[in-house]
Design an enzyme around this catalytic site. Structure first.
Site, PDB file in Angstrom:
ATOM      1  CB  SER A 219      -0.470  -0.034   1.425  1.00 38.05           C
ATOM      2  OG  SER A 219      -1.929   1.350   1.381  1.00 38.05           O
ATOM      3  CE1 TYR A 232      -3.721  -2.517   4.934  1.00 34.76           C
ATOM      4  CE2 TYR A 232      -3.447  -0.278   4.229  1.00 34.76           C
ATOM      5  CZ  TYR A 232      -3.280  -1.449   3.606  1.00 34.76           C
ATOM      6  OH  TYR A 232      -3.603  -2.371   2.480  1.00 34.76           O
TER       7      TYR A 232
END
Length: 405
Positions: A219, A232
């Protein structure tokens, strides 16, 4: 200064013939990128004729043409043959769509899901060929990982294991790092880092034997400090560094490692607004009273609203990510990094080359723009906004937007 004579018509015919042969060998797609490249090369040719002597001009044109062809040519693909690939996180999103595409191409697909009777698992069982096998896997449970490893070793003895796609990901909360429970950081690391680490290490003997591929879905939040994605993002940063380490260490074995850094796409988890609402309520219910007093419920409601607003910009077509994963598995020379999605080039340019203040403001404008916590708002006892906050136009010094509605 006397100019050297430009090549004659016969010489140009020879050059054109060689260029045409190179175009045919490059397997280029006729489209706007190719037409734009040809137009730029023609303009460069016109400039070179007037500004450079012929040897230098030919060298410049040759270099520019080679760069254009290498960028636009379709990469050489390996045959699918009997290759087997294990994909994690196939309940939905990128994993499910990748499993469907690879199965349609002729791969033997081992697709892991959290629940064998989930809607995604039922869809894969219905629409895919008998070659696709569904495996139950929770990356936080060592027993599940061991069972998948044993199954993979037993069922790839004839074909070998060509690829591992670490797609499964987990995120529980969208909030400031101080507001996010430590357990959230641990759960993200368990799935996104430790689970991927244990599974990859367990399959490395098979991948080394086949000189295969490791593809991991990361990501951009692991590369840049997205607001409210601390848990995250740190887990994705950790797994990206791990894969870079594997890439270097496995080079002598012929194993190639790629990381996919997708933009914002409308996967099932992104579209599930009710799920995010429940997680917000759970965060509010379990937040220590001191933090709730300092930040305020309106602050968290504002973050939640900003997050939902940013999801409206997500792309519904998942094919760019699926295509990137497929290329990483089959390209003769796969890239180390893939960036599928709109606007990522601009985001990374801003992140790497612009001052820190502009980088922060861009991420806030693109994703989540903070308001002032309750304790820093004017009129609160002892409220003294810090100098940086007072000078930042992205932070409201008045009531939060959630209060002003």
């Amino acid at each position: 200064m006397e100019r050297w004579p430009w090549p004659s018509g016969g010489a140009w015919l020879l050059v054109a013939a060689r260029a045409l042969l190179q175009l045919l060998r490059s397997d280029l797609r006729l489209g706007r990128p190719l037409l734009a490249a040809l137009a730029l090369l023609a303009a460069l040719d016109w400039l070179c004729q007037r500004l450079l002597p012929p040897p230098a001009a030919l060298a410049v044109l040759a270099a520019a043409g080679w760069i254009a062809l290498s960028r636009l040519a379709r990469p050489q693909r390996l045959p699918v043959a009997t290759r087997a690939v294990l994909i994690t996180g196939c309940d939905s999103g990128f994993g499910k769509e990748t499993a469907k595409k690879l199965d349609s191409m002729g791969f033997t697909v081992l697709a892991t899901v959290l629940e064998l009777n989930s809607p995604g698992a039922i869809e894969l069982r219905t629409c895919c060929s008998p070659r696709l096998r569904l495996l139950q896997l929770d990356l936080t449970k060592p027993g599940d990982i061991s069972r998948v490893l044993e199954f993979t070793k037993a069922h790839t003895t004839s074909t070998g294991l060509w690829g591992l796609v670490n797609n499964a990901g987990h995120n529980e909360v969208v909030a400031d790092a101080e507001l996010s429970p430590v357990a959230t950081f641990r759960s993200c690391m368990e799935v996104n880092f430790f689970g991927a680490l244990e599974l990859t290490k367990g399959l490395l003997p098979l991948l080394r034997s086949s000189r295969g591929r490791i593809v991991t879905v990361g990501s951009p939040a692991g590369d840049m400090p997205y607001p409210c994605l601390g848990a995250y993002g740190t887990s994705k940063a950790a797994v990206a560094l791990l894969m870079d380490t594997f890439s270097c260490e496995l080079l002598p074995w012929g194993v190639k490692v790629s990381i996919i850094q997708p933009g914002c796409f409308k996967t099932e988890s992104v579209r599930n607004v009710g799920q995010w609402e429940k997680r917000k309520q759970l965060l509010l219910a379990n937040l220590p009273q001191e933090l709730l007093q300092a930040y305020g419920k309106d602050y968290i409601e504002h973050l939640h609203g900003q997050f939902l607003r940013s999801l409206r910009l997500a792309m519904s077509d998942l094919s760019p990510v699926v295509d990137a994963i497929t290329d990483a598995l089959l390209a003769a020379r796969p890239r180390r990094r893939y960036y599928p999605g709109q606007g990522l080039g601009l985001m990374y340019f801003i992140h790497y080359y612009l001052p820190e203040g502009l980088r922060r403001r861009f991420l806030q404008a693109f994703f989540i723009s903070h308001c002032l916590p309750r304790a820093l708002q004017p009129g609160q006892p002892g409220a003294t906004p810090p100098q940086d906050a007072a000078q930042d136009p992205n932070l409201s010094l008045g009531p939060s937007p959630a209060v002003a509605r």
